[in-house]
Design an enzyme around this catalytic site. Structure first.
Site, PDB file in Angstrom:
ATOM      1  N   SER A 113       1.003 -20.217  10.471  1.00 26.99           N
ATOM      2  CA  SER A 113      -0.154 -20.714   9.717  1.00 26.99           C
ATOM      3  C   SER A 113      -0.788 -19.659   8.817  1.00 26.99           C
ATOM      4  O   SER A 113      -0.121 -19.117   7.950  1.00 26.99           O
ATOM      5  CB  SER A 113      -1.154 -21.288  10.706  1.00 26.99           C
ATOM      6  OG  SER A 113      -2.095 -22.058  10.040  1.00 26.99           O
ATOM      7  N   HIS A 114      -2.037 -19.319   9.083  1.00 22.74           N
ATOM      8  CA  HIS A 114      -2.776 -18.405   8.194  1.00 22.74           C
ATOM      9  C   HIS A 114      -2.455 -16.931   8.496  1.00 22.74           C
ATOM     10  O   HIS A 114      -2.957 -16.042   7.808  1.00 22.74           O
ATOM     11  CB  HIS A 114      -4.268 -18.640   8.346  1.00 22.74           C
ATOM     12  CG  HIS A 114      -4.740 -18.418   9.764  1.00 22.74           C
ATOM     13  ND1 HIS A 114      -4.456 -19.304  10.776  1.00 22.74           N
ATOM     14  CD2 HIS A 114      -5.408 -17.403  10.325  1.00 22.74           C
ATOM     15  CE1 HIS A 114      -4.955 -18.844  11.898  1.00 22.74           C
ATOM     16  NE2 HIS A 114      -5.543 -17.689  11.663  1.00 22.74           N
ATOM     17  N   ASP A 278      -3.556 -22.831   3.187  1.00 21.05           N
ATOM     18  CA  ASP A 278      -3.012 -21.710   3.972  1.00 21.05           C
ATOM     19  C   ASP A 278      -1.486 -21.744   4.079  1.00 21.05           C
ATOM     20  O   ASP A 278      -0.829 -22.549   3.415  1.00 21.05           O
ATOM     21  CB  ASP A 278      -3.651 -21.680   5.372  1.00 21.05           C
ATOM     22  CG  ASP A 278      -3.152 -22.806   6.248  1.00 21.05           C
ATOM     23  OD1 ASP A 278      -2.812 -23.861   5.700  1.00 21.05           O
ATOM     24  OD2 ASP A 278      -3.091 -22.625   7.486  1.00 21.05           O
ATOM     25  N   ASP A 280       0.812 -22.894   6.096  1.00 24.53           N
ATOM     26  CA  ASP A 280       1.521 -24.141   6.362  1.00 24.53           C
ATOM     27  C   ASP A 280       0.826 -25.351   5.744  1.00 24.53           C
ATOM     28  O   ASP A 280       1.143 -26.495   6.083  1.00 24.53           O
ATOM     29  CB  ASP A 280       1.723 -24.330   7.865  1.00 24.53           C
ATOM     30  CG  ASP A 280       0.417 -24.375   8.638  1.00 24.53           C
ATOM     31  OD1 ASP A 280      -0.595 -23.832   8.143  1.00 24.53           O
ATOM     32  OD2 ASP A 280       0.387 -24.960   9.733  1.00 24.53           O
ATOM     33  N   ASP A 282      -2.085 -26.760   5.989  1.00 24.82           N
ATOM     34  CA  ASP A 282      -2.982 -27.690   6.673  1.00 24.82           C
ATOM     35  C   ASP A 282      -4.454 -27.328   6.499  1.00 24.82           C
ATOM     36  O   ASP A 282      -5.329 -28.137   6.804  1.00 24.82           O
ATOM     37  CB  ASP A 282      -2.607 -27.851   8.162  1.00 24.82           C
ATOM     38  CG  ASP A 282      -2.621 -26.544   8.929  1.00 24.82           C
ATOM     39  OD1 ASP A 282      -2.830 -25.478   8.313  1.00 24.82           O
ATOM     40  OD2 ASP A 282      -2.400 -26.591  10.163  1.00 24.82           O
ATOM     41  N   ARG A 283      -4.752 -26.140   5.995  1.00 24.08           N
ATOM     42  CA  ARG A 283      -6.158 -25.787   5.747  1.00 24.08           C
ATOM     43  C   ARG A 283      -6.507 -25.973   4.282  1.00 24.08           C
ATOM     44  O   ARG A 283      -5.637 -25.963   3.418  1.00 24.08           O
ATOM     45  CB  ARG A 283      -6.415 -24.332   6.110  1.00 24.08           C
ATOM     46  CG  ARG A 283      -6.181 -24.025   7.566  1.00 24.08           C
ATOM     47  CD  ARG A 283      -6.639 -22.620   7.888  1.00 24.08           C
ATOM     48  NE  ARG A 283      -6.411 -22.353   9.292  1.00 24.08           N
ATOM     49  CZ  ARG A 283      -7.070 -21.448   9.999  1.00 24.08           C
ATOM     50  NH1 ARG A 283      -8.000 -20.691   9.419  1.00 24.08           N
ATOM     51  NH2 ARG A 283      -6.817 -21.271  11.282  1.00 24.08           N
ATOM     52  N   LYS A 377      -4.407 -31.569  10.538  1.00 21.19           N
ATOM     53  CA  LYS A 377      -5.283 -31.336   9.408  1.00 21.19           C
ATOM     54  C   LYS A 377      -4.419 -31.237   8.159  1.00 21.19           C
ATOM     55  O   LYS A 377      -3.220 -30.959   8.249  1.00 21.19           O
ATOM     56  CB  LYS A 377      -6.146 -30.111   9.617  1.00 21.19           C
ATOM     57  CG  LYS A 377      -5.424 -28.820   9.934  1.00 21.19           C
ATOM     58  CD  LYS A 377      -6.460 -27.760  10.303  1.00 21.19           C
ATOM     59  CE  LYS A 377      -5.854 -26.382  10.488  1.00 21.19           C
ATOM     60  NZ  LYS A 377      -5.407 -26.150  11.878  1.00 21.19           N
TER      61      LYS A 377
END
Ligand code: VG1
Ligand code: CO
Length: 545
Positions: A113-114, A278, A280, A282-283, A377
């Site tokens: 992710s992030h 981000d 992946d 999702d943010r 998300k």
């Protein structure tokens, strides 16, 4: 197909955190490390034979190697088919959309992710279930338990690498592999939710936007939808090429890490809408000209205006937010006469509420927003939601947010992260704080702030009755101000203490203070009560969002 059974020994610590198993790339590169975790996962899925799995990742370093390993293991473990994104790429929300659309058994997402990527960075793996959402705790705990006693794994031997660049069907033994366009299913879903004509007209009228993909996986999605389908000028999407090391940056859309975007959004010549996503995808971060929208406010504004958007025209069944997320959404839910659910941190806790039709929109303070369209998300979804609002209201981002504050009051909000604390020190801080809880209720902390309630958040899922305890220490003050403390479950080095600060201000003449000034007394109290500086040995937080 020749199936090789490889002897192995358990690795300690393969316990998924807030969102999957995240470790340094060098940890995942150890022989058998990824294989052990994947076999532990397959072992706890007894009805996997002949089923269809989705596999994809955010394109970070080690993604391609991991995809090839997982495909060979899926074939050796009896799966019937795998859908894999071209190039091994699929954003987290796209995996969720693909699982749901094609009624798949589950999906594996390769992402940290992030967290930064590259050979020195982080890697991660996460399992999503048939509803498209992150596996709930009973499944992640079962994987962990299995990983601790595993002695062998199965993998197809002697097969060539799958060609991930060519769309279409290939095979490993009896298992079919279909390389799919990573964007198509997702883009089609977005078209069903949003008013593409109105957004196209907004760009045609000269509306300007800057979408910073942070050299991560949202680039191909944003280019296809914004520049391709909506007619935004080329160059609207910046840093749109997914890179294995994200260009050396944290692909984390917040004011601390998206500094280039913040700079581009300041001044009279800045675009009308700024956004970032981000690793992946999702943010999301949303900005207006010289204006940053906090994620908690974003959720509340989207909820209050949801019926302007085709996918939510009939209204919302309910809203859900993670506990540390501000109560701005609660105010909207109260006005709409719908329930607002408070869950522990992590998207997996929203799945049951969404499946049961109790919540339509969900959000977290950590730049996560989403709805019942998938079970993750969804960064670009949130950006399109804002764009749709701008297009149909003709208003600017800051006008929409200020009008929202004027109507509902403003929930000043900030999160202070203290990163890289030695694990024992962070644990000592939390233990001392928990031990203090009984004596805190009723304490007057000065500046008119009296603690009304002090506890450790526990959650009982209203759908399946499962209980999650120790989800964060809360100090709740008279008038609704809050300070929340919890340790991160996504980091890979030492501990990160997150301190969440919130103060409600009903008076519209006091809605223009800088957030850190508005929260100054709560920041003081947080340190007085938790002893953050003395426990951590640090003078200041490392990241403020
Ligand atoms: C963080 C966020 C949390 C989010 C999680 C996964 O977890 O606080 O809200 O759900 O990351 O997001 P933690 O345990 O570090 O606080 V992502 O985009 O990293 O999958
Ligand atoms: Co993410």
């Amino acid at each position: 197909m020749n199936i090789e059974t490889v002897s192995t020994r358990p690795f300690p610590g393969q316990r998924p955190g807030t969102s999957g198993l995240r470790k340094k790339v060098s940890v995942f590169q150890q022989p058998h490390y990824l294989e052990n975790f994947v076999q532990a996962l397959f072992d706890i899925l007894p009805d996997r034979a002949g089923q269809t799995l989705v596999v994809g990742g955010d394109g970070r370093f080690h993604n391609r190697v991991a995809v090839q390993t997982i495909l060979r293991m899926a074939a050796a473990n009896g799966f019937g088919k795998v859908l894999v994104g071209r190039g091994g790429l699929l954003s987290t929300p796209a995996v969720s959309a693909v699982i749901r659309k094609h009624a798949c058994f589950g999906g594996i997402i390769l992402s940290a992710s992030h967290n930064p990527g590259g050979p020195e960075g982080d890697f991660g793996i996460k399992y999503n279930i048939a509803n498209g959402g992150p596996a709930p705790e009973r499944i992640t705990e079962a994987i962990y338990a299995r990983s601790g006693i595993l002695s062998e794994y199965r993998i197809a031997a002697g097969t060539a690498d799958v060609d991930l660049e060519t769309l279409g069907t290939q095979r490993i033994g009896d298992m079919q592999i279909e390389v799919i366009d990573p964007v198509a299913d997702y883009a089609e879903l977005m078209q069903r939710l949003f008013d593409f004509d109105a957004m196209r007209a907004w760009f045609a009228r000269g509306g300007r936007m800057r979408f910073d993909a942070m050299s991560a996986v949202s680039g191909p999605y944003a280019r296809a939808i914004l520049e391709g389908m909506l007619g935004a000028p080329a160059g609207t999407v910046v840093n749109g090429e997914p890179l294995e090391d994200f260009g050396g940056h944290h692909p984390d859309p917040n004011p601390a890490h998206a500094t280039e975007l913040i700079a581009a959004m300041s001044g009279p010549q800045a675009p009308d809408l700024g956004a970032a996503s981000d690793g992946d995808a999702d943010r999301n971060m949303i900005l207006g000209r010289d204006f940053v929208v906090t994620p908690s406010d974003s959720l509340a504004v989207l909820a209050a205006n949801a019926t302007c958007v085709p996918g939510y025209r009939d209204g919302l069944a309910g809203i859900a937010r993670s506990m540390p997320t501000s109560c701005a959404a609660d105010a909207v839910a109260a006005a709409l006469g719908i329930p607002c659910y408070e869950t522990p941190t992590g998207w997996k806790f929203f799945g049951n509420l969404l499946d049961a039709g109790r919540a339509t929109l969900c959000g977290e303070e950590s730049y996560g927003t989403g709805s019942n369209h998938v079970r993750e998300k969804d960064g670009l979804w949130a950006v399109l939601f804002w764009l749709n609002l701008l297009a149909v209201t003709g208003q600017s981002v800051d006008t929409l947010v200020r009008a929202h504050w004027a109507r509902f009051g403003r929930h000043y909000y900030s999160r202070h992260d203290w990163e890289g604390i030695a694990t024992e020190r962070a644990d000592a801080l939390m233990s001392a704080l928990r031990a203090k809880l009984p004596e805190l209720a009723g304490r007057d902390c000065g500046a008119g702030l009296r603690i009304a309630q002090a506890d450790d958040f526990a959650y009982t899922d209203p759908v399946d009755g499962s209980v999650s305890t120790r989800q964060g220490v809360r100090l709740i003050f008279d008038g609704g101000s809050r300070v929340v403390f919890r340790l991160s479950g996504t980091g890979t080095e030492g501990a990160t203490l997150r301190v969440y600060l919130e103060r409600f201000e009903p008076d519209a003449s006091r809605h223009d203070l800088p957030a850190q000034a508005a929260l100054a007394e709560l920041i003081r109290i947080a340190d007085e009560i938790a002893g953050i500086r003395s426990h951590s040995g640090m003078a200041a937080p490392t990241v403020i969002t």
